[in-house]
Design a protein around this motif. Structure first.
Motif, mmCIF file in Angstrom:
data_model
loop_
_atom_site.group_PDB
_atom_site.id
_atom_site.type_symbol
_atom_site.label_atom_id
_atom_site.label_comp_id
_atom_site.label_asym_id
_atom_site.label_seq_id
_atom_site.Cartn_x
_atom_site.Cartn_y
_atom_site.Cartn_z
ATOM 1 N N ILE A 111 0.982 -1.107 -0.037
ATOM 2 C CA ILE A 111 -0.038 0.186 0.016
ATOM 3 C C ILE A 111 0.903 1.087 0.042
ATOM 4 O O ILE A 111 1.625 1.515 0.798
ATOM 5 C CB ILE A 111 -1.015 0.067 1.369
ATOM 6 C CG1 ILE A 111 -1.957 -1.212 1.112
ATOM 7 C CG2 ILE A 111 -1.832 1.377 1.007
ATOM 8 C CD1 ILE A 111 -2.687 -1.457 2.399
ATOM 9 N N LEU A 112 0.684 1.964 -0.964
ATOM 10 C CA LEU A 112 1.779 3.086 -1.262
ATOM 11 C C LEU A 112 0.945 4.410 -1.183
ATOM 12 O O LEU A 112 -0.237 4.749 -1.572
ATOM 13 C CB LEU A 112 2.484 3.034 -2.577
ATOM 14 C CG LEU A 112 3.054 1.697 -2.837
ATOM 15 C CD1 LEU A 112 3.894 1.909 -4.492
ATOM 16 C CD2 LEU A 112 4.249 1.697 -1.888
ATOM 17 N N PHE A 113 1.722 5.421 -0.491
ATOM 18 C CA PHE A 113 1.228 6.797 -0.482
ATOM 19 C C PHE A 113 2.391 7.807 -0.447
ATOM 20 O O PHE A 113 3.563 7.150 -0.455
ATOM 21 C CB PHE A 113 0.298 6.907 0.556
ATOM 22 C CG PHE A 113 0.783 6.833 2.092
ATOM 23 C CD1 PHE A 113 1.302 8.139 2.756
ATOM 24 C CD2 PHE A 113 0.821 5.713 2.608
ATOM 25 C CE1 PHE A 113 1.949 7.693 4.013
ATOM 26 C CE2 PHE A 113 1.384 5.355 3.994
ATOM 27 C CZ PHE A 113 2.084 6.371 4.791
ATOM 28 N N SER A 114 2.376 8.881 -0.471
ATOM 29 C CA SER A 114 3.398 9.949 -0.844
ATOM 30 C C SER A 114 3.351 11.037 0.489
ATOM 31 O O SER A 114 2.327 11.385 1.026
ATOM 32 C CB SER A 114 3.448 10.409 -1.957
ATOM 33 O OG SER A 114 2.313 11.294 -2.231
ATOM 34 N N VAL A 153 13.166 -3.299 -11.867
ATOM 35 C CA VAL A 153 14.484 -3.947 -11.490
ATOM 36 C C VAL A 153 13.845 -5.199 -10.835
ATOM 37 O O VAL A 153 12.616 -5.387 -10.289
ATOM 38 C CB VAL A 153 15.378 -3.207 -10.240
ATOM 39 C CG1 VAL A 153 15.757 -1.878 -11.003
ATOM 40 C CG2 VAL A 153 14.740 -3.016 -9.223
ATOM 41 N N SER A 154 14.519 -6.388 -10.863
ATOM 42 C CA SER A 154 14.228 -7.441 -10.141
ATOM 43 C C SER A 154 14.476 -7.644 -8.794
ATOM 44 O O SER A 154 15.267 -6.748 -8.168
ATOM 45 C CB SER A 154 15.040 -8.837 -10.765
ATOM 46 O OG SER A 154 16.409 -8.516 -10.416
ATOM 47 N N ALA A 235 13.942 -5.242 -0.656
ATOM 48 C CA ALA A 235 14.152 -5.673 -1.970
ATOM 49 C C ALA A 235 12.947 -5.710 -2.759
ATOM 50 O O ALA A 235 12.704 -5.163 -3.938
ATOM 51 C CB ALA A 235 14.930 -7.032 -2.007
ATOM 52 N N ASN A 236 11.895 -6.092 -2.090
ATOM 53 C CA ASN A 236 10.412 -6.449 -2.813
ATOM 54 C C ASN A 236 9.810 -5.022 -2.991
ATOM 55 O O ASN A 236 9.336 -4.992 -3.977
ATOM 56 C CB ASN A 236 9.621 -7.312 -1.998
ATOM 57 C CG ASN A 236 8.398 -7.523 -2.601
ATOM 58 O OD1 ASN A 236 7.317 -6.706 -2.351
ATOM 59 N ND2 ASN A 236 8.149 -8.781 -3.064
ATOM 60 N N LEU A 237 10.145 -4.160 -2.166
ATOM 61 C CA LEU A 237 9.540 -2.825 -2.398
ATOM 62 C C LEU A 237 10.087 -2.114 -3.492
ATOM 63 O O LEU A 237 9.406 -1.579 -4.366
ATOM 64 C CB LEU A 237 9.412 -2.141 -0.968
ATOM 65 C CG LEU A 237 8.656 -2.538 0.389
ATOM 66 C CD1 LEU A 237 8.882 -1.933 1.409
ATOM 67 C CD2 LEU A 237 7.155 -2.277 -0.234
ATOM 68 N N VAL A 238 11.528 -2.040 -3.538
ATOM 69 C CA VAL A 238 12.216 -1.490 -4.632
ATOM 70 C C VAL A 238 11.732 -2.163 -5.910
ATOM 71 O O VAL A 238 11.390 -1.408 -6.829
ATOM 72 C CB VAL A 238 13.694 -1.503 -4.241
ATOM 73 C CG1 VAL A 238 14.309 -1.055 -5.718
ATOM 74 C CG2 VAL A 238 14.214 -0.704 -3.080
ATOM 75 N N CYS A 239 11.659 -3.480 -5.936
ATOM 76 C CA CYS A 239 11.256 -4.213 -7.153
ATOM 77 C C CYS A 239 9.958 -3.879 -7.835
ATOM 78 O O CYS A 239 9.627 -3.325 -8.629
ATOM 79 C CB CYS A 239 11.307 -5.735 -7.039
ATOM 80 S SG CYS A 239 10.600 -6.608 -8.397
ATOM 81 N N LYS A 243 8.511 -1.025 -10.821
ATOM 82 C CA LYS A 243 7.776 -1.484 -11.993
ATOM 83 C C LYS A 243 6.531 -0.433 -12.587
ATOM 84 O O LYS A 243 6.245 -0.510 -13.754
ATOM 85 C CB LYS A 243 6.747 -2.669 -11.599
ATOM 86 C CG LYS A 243 7.904 -3.967 -11.411
ATOM 87 C CD LYS A 243 6.586 -4.990 -10.970
ATOM 88 C CE LYS A 243 7.654 -6.466 -11.126
ATOM 89 N NZ LYS A 243 6.683 -7.530 -10.337
ATOM 90 N N TYR A 244 6.442 0.690 -11.543
ATOM 91 C CA TYR A 244 5.363 1.520 -11.807
ATOM 92 C C TYR A 244 5.853 2.861 -11.998
ATOM 93 O O TYR A 244 5.180 3.710 -12.722
ATOM 94 C CB TYR A 244 4.262 1.262 -10.848
ATOM 95 C CG TYR A 244 3.658 -0.021 -10.758
ATOM 96 C CD1 TYR A 244 2.720 -0.614 -11.932
ATOM 97 C CD2 TYR A 244 4.051 -0.857 -9.880
ATOM 98 C CE1 TYR A 244 2.381 -1.711 -11.783
ATOM 99 C CE2 TYR A 244 3.511 -2.207 -9.866
ATOM 100 C CZ TYR A 244 2.899 -2.552 -10.625
ATOM 101 O OH TYR A 244 2.201 -3.947 -10.486
ATOM 102 N N MET A 245 6.932 3.376 -11.401
ATOM 103 C CA MET A 245 7.619 4.722 -11.429
ATOM 104 C C MET A 245 9.009 4.485 -11.440
ATOM 105 O O MET A 245 9.527 3.536 -10.706
ATOM 106 C CB MET A 245 6.912 5.630 -10.329
ATOM 107 C CG MET A 245 7.323 5.102 -9.014
ATOM 108 S SD MET A 245 6.435 6.035 -7.710
ATOM 109 C CE MET A 245 4.877 5.509 -7.547
#
Length: 295
Positions: A111-114, A153-154, A235-239, A243-245
């Motif tokens: 769940i992302l917000f800024s 990135v993977s 690592a999962n979050l950066v990956c 993918k979207y930005m």
């Protein structure tokens, strides 16, 4: 390497904590006539070569016996450990116990917000509380700082895109946060994203998923956990985000908070933060970030 920013004459300067004290990078470069990036942005962009130059500068400053280049840490005014990110991305409900205490479903995707640059504050800084709110809360978080452009990135490669780590406090005004279905308002008041005191470069953090993390309010422990309890790893979050930005060098990711926030208390036990409260976030191998609230 333990990097930080300090404020002087209304400007922020890059420094590094050493065995001799806080080394003023710009002053050291000018005094010792060395090549070395003097801003965090340049240091991150130069990558390994910039870090190599920084280490040479530190060694030279220490061996040349130049005490005027070093400052006492107790006498500096800290800035945020990152001062000019293009993006501040935050992750909600990233610990199972925190999702449960918030009475929300455990997420199957991050769940992302800024937040924005106005929310940044440094160690020992004072955070002014907005007048039109009452339910102020803390959120101790591990902060990731991106080191190079990351696009799609993977997960296996993701940690190599991280420049370093810091401690953060995702301060929240819960009454503003839940005024509508969007969380932004309650998360984005001035000073609501303190980061610091240091930015620890990634080679010094062997495993970002095995760090103790805690929060105290006026000396009383409120949160105590380990980053291994994250639902989605660094690592999962950066990956996922990449993918979207496109993540840019210097971008910041707040990776979520563990159980123990005031929102999770029974309603009759919710005593919200107030002016004068001192909140400290401690993360193993990174340091303790302390801020005081004020009206």
């Amino acid at each position: 390497m333990k990097l930080l920013h300090f404020k002087q004459n209304n400007q922020s300067y890059l420094a590094v904590k050493t065995e001799r004290g806080i080394l003023n990078i710009q002053k050291a470069v000018e005094t010792l006539n060395c090549e070395c990036p003097v801003t965090l942005e340049d240091l991150i962009l130069q990558g390994e070569s910039g870090l190599f130059q920084m280490n040479k500068l530190i060694d030279l400053a220490i061996t040349q016996n130049t005490p005027d280049l070093f400052m006492n840490e107790n006498q500096i005014t800290y800035g945020p450990s990152v001062i000019n990110p293009e993006k501040i991305i935050c992750v909600g409900l990233n610990y199972v116990d925190h999702a449960e205490e918030s009475k929300m479903e455990i997420p199957t995707s991050p769940i992302l917000f800024s937040k924005f640059s106005n929310t940044l504050e440094g160690h020992n800084g004072k955070v002014k509380l907005p007048a039109d709110a009452e339910k102020f809360d803390y959120e101790a978080e591990l902060v990731v700082v991106i080191g190079k452009t990351a696009s799609n990135v993977s997960e296996e490669e993701a940690l190599s895109y991280i420049f370093g780590y810091s401690a953060g406090n995702d301060l929240s005004a819960r009454d503003l946060q839940f005024r509508t279905g969007q969380w932004l308002l309650g998360k984005s008041s001035d000073g609501f994203a303190p980061i610091g005191p240091y930015l620890i470069t990634s080679e010094e953090i062997q495993d970002p998923q095995n760090l103790s993390i805690s929060c105290t309010v006026n000396g009383e422990t409120r949160q105590q956990a380990n980053t291994k309890d994250m639902i989605f790893s660094c690592a999962n979050l950066v990956c996922y985000i990449s993918k979207y930005m496109t993540l840019k060098p210097g971008d910041v990711i707040f990776t979520g908070t563990p159980q123990g926030v005031i929102l999770g208390y029974a309603e009759q036990d919710q005593i919200w933060l107030k002016a004068g409260d001192k909140i400290s976030v401690t993360i193993e191998n990174i340091g303790t970030l302390t801020n005081t609230l004020e009206e």
